[in-house]
Design a protein around this motif. Structure first.
Motif, PDB file in Angstrom:
ATOM      1  N   PRO A 379       0.122   4.226  47.115  1.00 52.18           N
ATOM      2  CA  PRO A 379       1.029   5.354  47.369  1.00 52.18           C
ATOM      3  C   PRO A 379       1.991   5.602  46.212  1.00 52.18           C
ATOM      4  O   PRO A 379       2.226   6.751  45.830  1.00 52.18           O
ATOM      5  CB  PRO A 379       1.770   4.934  48.637  1.00 52.18           C
ATOM      6  CG  PRO A 379       0.840   3.983  49.326  1.00 52.18           C
ATOM      7  CD  PRO A 379       0.178   3.231  48.214  1.00 52.18           C
ATOM      8  N   ALA A 380       2.544   4.526  45.644  1.00 51.28           N
ATOM      9  CA  ALA A 380       3.442   4.689  44.496  1.00 51.28           C
ATOM     10  C   ALA A 380       2.691   5.256  43.296  1.00 51.28           C
ATOM     11  O   ALA A 380       3.233   6.053  42.517  1.00 51.28           O
ATOM     12  CB  ALA A 380       4.088   3.353  44.135  1.00 51.28           C
ATOM     13  N   LEU A 381       1.412   4.854  43.144  1.00 48.51           N
ATOM     14  CA  LEU A 381       0.610   5.381  42.048  1.00 48.51           C
ATOM     15  C   LEU A 381       0.376   6.887  42.213  1.00 48.51           C
ATOM     16  O   LEU A 381       0.459   7.648  41.237  1.00 48.51           O
ATOM     17  CB  LEU A 381      -0.731   4.646  41.981  1.00 48.51           C
ATOM     18  CG  LEU A 381      -1.727   5.148  40.921  1.00 48.51           C
ATOM     19  CD1 LEU A 381      -1.141   4.982  39.518  1.00 48.51           C
ATOM     20  CD2 LEU A 381      -3.057   4.397  41.040  1.00 48.51           C
ATOM     21  N   LEU A 382       0.100   7.328  43.443  1.00 49.34           N
ATOM     22  CA  LEU A 382      -0.082   8.760  43.696  1.00 49.34           C
ATOM     23  C   LEU A 382       1.194   9.532  43.357  1.00 49.34           C
ATOM     24  O   LEU A 382       1.151  10.609  42.747  1.00 49.34           O
ATOM     25  CB  LEU A 382      -0.466   8.985  45.153  1.00 49.34           C
ATOM     26  CG  LEU A 382      -1.836   8.449  45.591  1.00 49.34           C
ATOM     27  CD1 LEU A 382      -2.033   8.663  47.087  1.00 49.34           C
ATOM     28  CD2 LEU A 382      -2.955   9.119  44.808  1.00 49.34           C
ATOM     29  N   TRP A 383       2.335   8.982  43.741  1.00 48.15           N
ATOM     30  CA  TRP A 383       3.610   9.615  43.412  1.00 48.15           C
ATOM     31  C   TRP A 383       3.821   9.643  41.903  1.00 48.15           C
ATOM     32  O   TRP A 383       4.263  10.646  41.337  1.00 48.15           O
ATOM     33  CB  TRP A 383       4.751   8.860  44.102  1.00 48.15           C
ATOM     34  CG  TRP A 383       6.094   9.409  43.733  1.00 48.15           C
ATOM     35  CD1 TRP A 383       6.730  10.471  44.294  1.00 48.15           C
ATOM     36  CD2 TRP A 383       6.965   8.919  42.714  1.00 48.15           C
ATOM     37  NE1 TRP A 383       7.946  10.692  43.680  1.00 48.15           N
ATOM     38  CE2 TRP A 383       8.112   9.750  42.704  1.00 48.15           C
ATOM     39  CE3 TRP A 383       6.889   7.865  41.798  1.00 48.15           C
ATOM     40  CZ2 TRP A 383       9.178   9.535  41.823  1.00 48.15           C
ATOM     41  CZ3 TRP A 383       7.943   7.660  40.921  1.00 48.15           C
ATOM     42  CH2 TRP A 383       9.072   8.479  40.929  1.00 48.15           C
ATOM     43  N   GLY A 384       3.504   8.543  41.231  1.00 49.75           N
ATOM     44  CA  GLY A 384       3.652   8.492  39.774  1.00 49.75           C
ATOM     45  C   GLY A 384       2.768   9.496  39.068  1.00 49.75           C
ATOM     46  O   GLY A 384       3.157  10.065  38.032  1.00 49.75           O
TER      47      GLY A 384
END
Length: 663
Positions: A379-384
């Motif tokens: 999820p953090a990667l998608l946001w990044g």
């Protein structure tokens, strides 16, 4: 020890929220006043209204430019009072509003759906291109998301706590939201839809809160009284704009309103993940609200909200609010239109947040079943990925887009900066000049003043004289800002105080929304006192002398600068020719009347000094090998003008000079 452990997540959460707010502020304040360039006429009109407020007028509703709600304009007024007549003064309120909206979004999502959704919602809105852009331009639409978030958060608190003060504050905020942006007129439909939903699925709880609802309505109506009275007295002003852009207008729908409505419904649905607003003032043309990463989270969040719709009133509120607040763009031309659809912000950010939280929960659940730990960061990667996409798209692709430059009317704004530079006072295109103001008289073509609102905002009217004008004697310098597509010479030349140092250059370019190519919007002629001159390098017949010839390298070639002096008024119109030679072989040639035809020799008078420039594309100067061949010939018959020797006798048809680069 247990107390310290319980406090640790609290402080980590607060640190994360603060970090996201700082990131959002940095994105919204980077390169202030530069990206996007220019100042669109809607923004500049806010500035003109602000000047009227500073002069002592305090309207409840601003009637110019199809009518506009007042709150944003009064915020602009404060900034113009502090910073002066600059583009930054128009746009700075949006920065503060945008950052406050980030905080308000976190609060709204936290109250509705919990702390984790609050953080994810803040993270989503922080990197949303749409909201980032609105936080950097001077459109009043940026205020509606802030008031929507504040109002809904207080209403949610009121529902949960049964405290009267929350109902009253929510009602006051809702009433105040009507002073922000036109799309607010659809919020009663959204609220009515939600009340209908709660009566259908949560009837007992809804009916138990009737006293709070009355407090909400009373506070809202109290805040709305001034605007309501004004609307009753002037309905044509408040309501006139809607009919101009409606899909039910024959001028818009071409006789097929229902077909256009269906088309708009599809386009509006596409705007989230497929294709967004095409208008460069609102968006990087066609970019959807979110890229593939958060687009996937958005679709997932829609599914999560739909699954909870019946039992979870918060999820239902999010879906109903978004559905209703897309109607303003669906019912108007140019769907999707990111200003008319602004009412879905910031609530729409909660859907990707739901999707990211759902994904995180699934990953955490499967982690105990030997799922690689690195996948927990998905999820953090998608946001990044969205952060990287938004940053690249906005600060590189959008900032450098020629159509963004032109659709924000950056050319006229640059022209206003050039006028102030000639005055040595006011905003010069980069900063404020504080004088002392010189005594140069600025003559301006009134068509330029009337065509671009940024010019009268950035340049005080008392500092210019409109053409045609009467001649002023004793002027120590003059500048003429001319619309080049008319016969301006009979108005300009009689005003010039001779002898004068005459220079001319083309002003910036502009390209309207429906124009295929940019065009030059102004010709700028300067007539200043004649400076001291070096000795002449050549004398020609008819009293013309050449005092200097320099070459200025440019990105696309070279620019030859010639300084001519008229010892007497020339008897004919001449063409100047410039041959650029390397090792005796001609590389390039340019023939033109002086000043590209704007400074014809028939207008020269005794003592005038003229800067005459000739551009040579593709030439890279090499002073060790290059020379210039310069001469003149009559325009009517092509007869050359002779160079005179020291005794005044003809000695040839041109001169050759070594190339000297200008500093």
């Amino acid at each position: 020890m247990s107390s310290q452990r319980s406090r640790s997540p609290f402080w980590r959460n607060r640190a994360l929220v603060l970090t996201l707010l700082l990131l959002g502020a940095a994105l919204r304040l980077a390169a202030p006043g530069q990206i996007p360039p220019g100042l669109y006429h809607d923004e500049a009109q806010h500035g003109l209204d602000a000047l009227r407020v500073l002069a002592g007028r305090f309207p409840l509703y601003f009637t110019a430019n199809n009518g506009r709600e007042p709150l944003f304009i009064y915020l602009v007024t404060a900034c113009v009072g502090l910073l002066g007549r600059t583009p930054l003064a128009i746009r700075l309120p949006s920065f503060f509003i945008g950052v406050l909206t980030l905080a308000a979004t976190y609060d709204l999502a936290r109250v509705l759906l919990g702390e984790k959704i609050g953080r994810w919602s803040l993270a989503v809105l922080t990197v949303t291109f749409w909201h980032l852009h609105l936080s950097r331009v001077g459109f009043r639409a940026i205020l509606l998301p802030l008031f929507s978030a504040l109002c809904l958060a207080q209403a949610a608190r009121a529902v949960r706590t049964h405290r009267s003060r929350y109902w009253i504050v929510a009602g006051m905020l809702y009433g105040a939201s009507w002073y922000t942006y036109t799309a607010v007129r659809f919020t009663p439909v959204a609220l009515a839809a939600f009340v209908g939903y709660t009566l259908l699925f949560h009837r007992k709880e809804t009916l138990a809160r009737w006293r709070g609802a009355l407090l909400f309505c009373g506070a809202a109506l109290l805040a709305l009284v001034p605007l309501g009275i004004y609307t009753g007295l002037h309905p044509e002003i408040i309501l006139g704009r809607s009919g101009q852009v409606s899909v039910f207008s024959p001028e818009i729908n071409g006789g097929d309103p229902w077909g256009l409505l269906l088309q708009h419904a599809w386009r509006t649905a596409e705007m989230f993940c497929v294709r967004g607003d095409r208008i460069w003032r609102h968006n990087l043309a066609w970019r959807p609200v979110w890229g593939p990463a958060l687009g996937l989270a958005f679709v997932t969040g829609v599914g999560v909200a739909l699954a909870r719709f019946r039992r979870d009133a918060s999820a239902a509120l999010v879906l109903l609010w978004i559905a209703v607040m897309t109607v303003p763009t669906l019912l108007a031309e140019d769907a999707p239109h990111f200003l008319r659809a602004v009412g879905i912000l910031p609530v729409v950010a909660l859907l990707p947040a739901l999707g990211l939280d759902w994904l995180q929960a699934r990953l955490n659940a499967r982690h105990s079943h030997s799922l690689p730990r690195v996948l927990l960061l998905l999820p953090a990667l998608l946001w990044g990925m969205e952060l990287a996409s938004t940053t690249t798209d906005y600060f590189i692709h959008y900032a450098e887009a020629p159509l963004a430059y032109h659709w924000f009317e950056a050319g006229p704004v640059a022209l206003a900066g050039e006028i102030n530079t000639l005055r040595n006072a006011g905003w010069d295109g980069a900063q404020m000049l504080h004088g002392p103001e010189n005594e140069r008289i600025i003559y301006l073509d009134e068509q330029l003043w009337d065509s671009w609102t940024a010019i009268p905002f950035l340049v005080p009217q008392e500092k210019v004289r409109f053409l045609p004008a009467e001649k002023v004697t004793g002027a120590t310098g003059q500048a003429f800002i001319i619309w080049p597509y008319r016969d301006w010479a009979p108005e300009v030349w009689p005003l010039i105080a001779h002898p004068a140092y005459l220079r001319v250059h083309e002003g910036p370019q502009s390209q309207g929304d429906k124009e295929p190519e940019p065009t030059t919007i102004a010709l700028i002629i300067q007539a200043d006192p004649v400076p001291e001159l070096p000795a002449a390098v050549a004398h020609f017949e008819d009293g013309l002398t050449l005092h200097a010839a320099l070459v200025a390298p440019e990105e696309a070639g070279a620019r030859v600068q010639l300084w001519w002096r008229a010892e007497s008024a020339p008897a004919a119109e001449y063409i100047v020719f410039v041959h650029y030679l390397r090792d005796g072989e001609q590389l390039a040639q340019h023939d033109s009347p002086p000043g590209g035809g704007a400074l014809p020799t028939t207008r020269w008078q005794a003592g005038d000094l003229i800067l005459d420039e000739h551009r040579l594309p593709g030439v890279t100067p090499d002073p060790a090998r290059d020379t210039l061949r310069i001469g003149l010939y009559r325009r009517d018959n092509g007869e050359g003008l002779a160079v005179l020797d020291e005794t005044g006798n003809p000695s040839g048809g041109w001169i050759e000079r070594a190339v000297i680069l200008s500093q």
